[in-house]
Design a protein around this motif. Structure first.
Motif, PDB file in Angstrom:
ATOM      1  N   CYS A 204       0.824  -1.212   0.000  1.00 38.42           N
ATOM      2  CA  CYS A 204       0.000   0.000   0.000  1.00 38.42           C
ATOM      3  C   CYS A 204       0.860   1.264   0.000  1.00 38.42           C
ATOM      4  CB  CYS A 204      -0.938  -0.002   1.205  1.00 38.42           C
ATOM      5  SG  CYS A 204      -2.207  -1.284   1.139  1.00 38.42           S
TER       6      CYS A 204
ATOM      7  N   ASP B 235      -6.938   1.331  -7.444  1.00 32.68           N
ATOM      8  CA  ASP B 235      -6.831  -0.073  -7.079  1.00 32.68           C
ATOM      9  C   ASP B 235      -7.281  -0.922  -8.258  1.00 32.68           C
ATOM     10  OD1 ASP B 235      -6.165   0.912  -4.622  1.00 32.68           O
ATOM     11  OD2 ASP B 235      -7.920   0.120  -3.570  1.00 32.68           O
TER      12      ASP B 235
ATOM     13  N   CYS C  49      -8.411   4.599  -3.213  1.00 32.61           N
ATOM     14  CA  CYS C  49      -8.655   3.629  -4.287  1.00 32.61           C
ATOM     15  C   CYS C  49      -8.694   4.290  -5.654  1.00 32.61           C
ATOM     16  CB  CYS C  49      -9.945   2.863  -4.040  1.00 32.61           C
ATOM     17  SG  CYS C  49     -11.432   3.891  -4.049  1.00 32.61           S
TER      18      CYS C  49
ATOM     19  N   HIS D 250      -1.622   1.821   7.231  1.00 31.55           N
ATOM     20  CA  HIS D 250      -1.124   2.030   5.882  1.00 31.55           C
ATOM     21  C   HIS D 250      -1.696   3.328   5.325  1.00 31.55           C
ATOM     22  CE1 HIS D 250      -5.008   0.545   4.868  1.00 31.55           C
ATOM     23  NE2 HIS D 250      -4.705  -0.683   4.460  1.00 31.55           N
TER      24      HIS D 250
ATOM     25  N   GLN E 150      -4.357   4.387   3.787  1.00 25.07           N
ATOM     26  CA  GLN E 150      -5.729   4.814   4.071  1.00 25.07           C
ATOM     27  C   GLN E 150      -5.853   5.374   5.480  1.00 25.07           C
ATOM     28  OE1 GLN E 150      -9.272   2.862   2.402  1.00 25.07           O
ATOM     29  NE2 GLN E 150      -9.809   2.317   4.488  1.00 25.07           N
TER      30      GLN E 150
END
Length: 239
Positions: free
Chosen positions: A73, A92, A123, A163, A165
């Motif tokens: 990530c 993503d 994403c 990570h 996010q």
């Protein structure tokens, strides 16, 4: 116009098929899908310092070592930074393009900041390679300078991993309006949206779980990952 994703084989089942479907859905809308990996991230002279710093930060936040998924990530942004583009769409590989054309991305978003098109979920992001290079430095510098707040946020929100996010969530008050522009689910469909043919759909684990709950008859005899692939196949075919 290129669209980028990042994929390292870390032994998650069915990922090759997801990447294949991602490519199909974006190609059908006129984009050139490009898959980057750790080899691209290692082209950055910042690679070793970046990885070592983030591993230490993760240990301070979570009290344990970072797992391979968590590392991927972070590495995707370093890989993106090694490209040489003034505007990059990155997403993503479970974001399926069900009908969004190039023209919608050429002029709509300001290029002065990184654009997070799904709020704090990274994403779907638009930015430049130089902005992503700066972002990698921010991941380390802001995490270290705001460590106490991040640790508190991790405890309150029961992080399983720290990570990118979690970084965007915990540090939104420091980023939004300065270096990063947060959007609320721009161009993303949720599970309650029935018409997904003209939108981008993030087939996340959450989305898949909601689909299983709402369509149990279509999921009989299928594993979770098989359902996820099935959804992506249907949406990719619609594109």
């Amino acid at each position: 116009m290129n669209v980028y994703t990042y994929y390292d084989n870390i032994n998650f089942p069915g990922q090759d098929r997801l990447v294949e479907l991602w490519k199909i859905s974006w190609q059908r809308r006129g984009f050139n899908p490009i898959v980057l990996n750790q080899t691209h991230a290692k082209k950055s002279p910042y690679y070793n310092d970046y990885v070592n710093s983030l591993k230490e930060i993760h240990k301070k936040v979570m009290g344990k070592e970072m797992n391979p998924y968590g590392l991927t990530c972070w590495l995707r942004w370093l890989a993106y930074s090694t490209m040489s583009e003034e505007i990059m769409i990155t997403c993503d590989y479970d974001v399926i393009n069900g009908g969004v054309d190039i023209i919608e991305y050429e002029y709509k978003y300001g290029r002065d900041k990184i654009n997070l098109l799904s709020n704090a979920c990274p994403c779907l992001v638009i930015g430049s390679s130089s902005q992503f290079k700066e972002l990698c430095k921010m991941f380390v510098e802001i995490s270290l300078s705001n460590l106490a707040n991040i640790q508190k946020h991790a405890k309150e929100n029961k992080y399983r991993v720290y990570h990118d996010q979690e970084f965007f969530r915990a540090n939104k008050h420091l980023l939004d309006g300065d270096k990063v522009r947060y959007f609320l689910d721009d161009k993303l469909a949720r599970h309650e949206n029935k018409d997904t043919t003209d939108r981008l759909v993030h087939i996340s684990h959450y989305y898949t779980k909601q689909y299983i709950d709402n369509h149990p008859d279509k999921c009989i005899g299928k594993s979770f990952q098989e359902v996820r692939i099935y959804i992506m196949e249907v949406l990719a075919d619609r594109g």
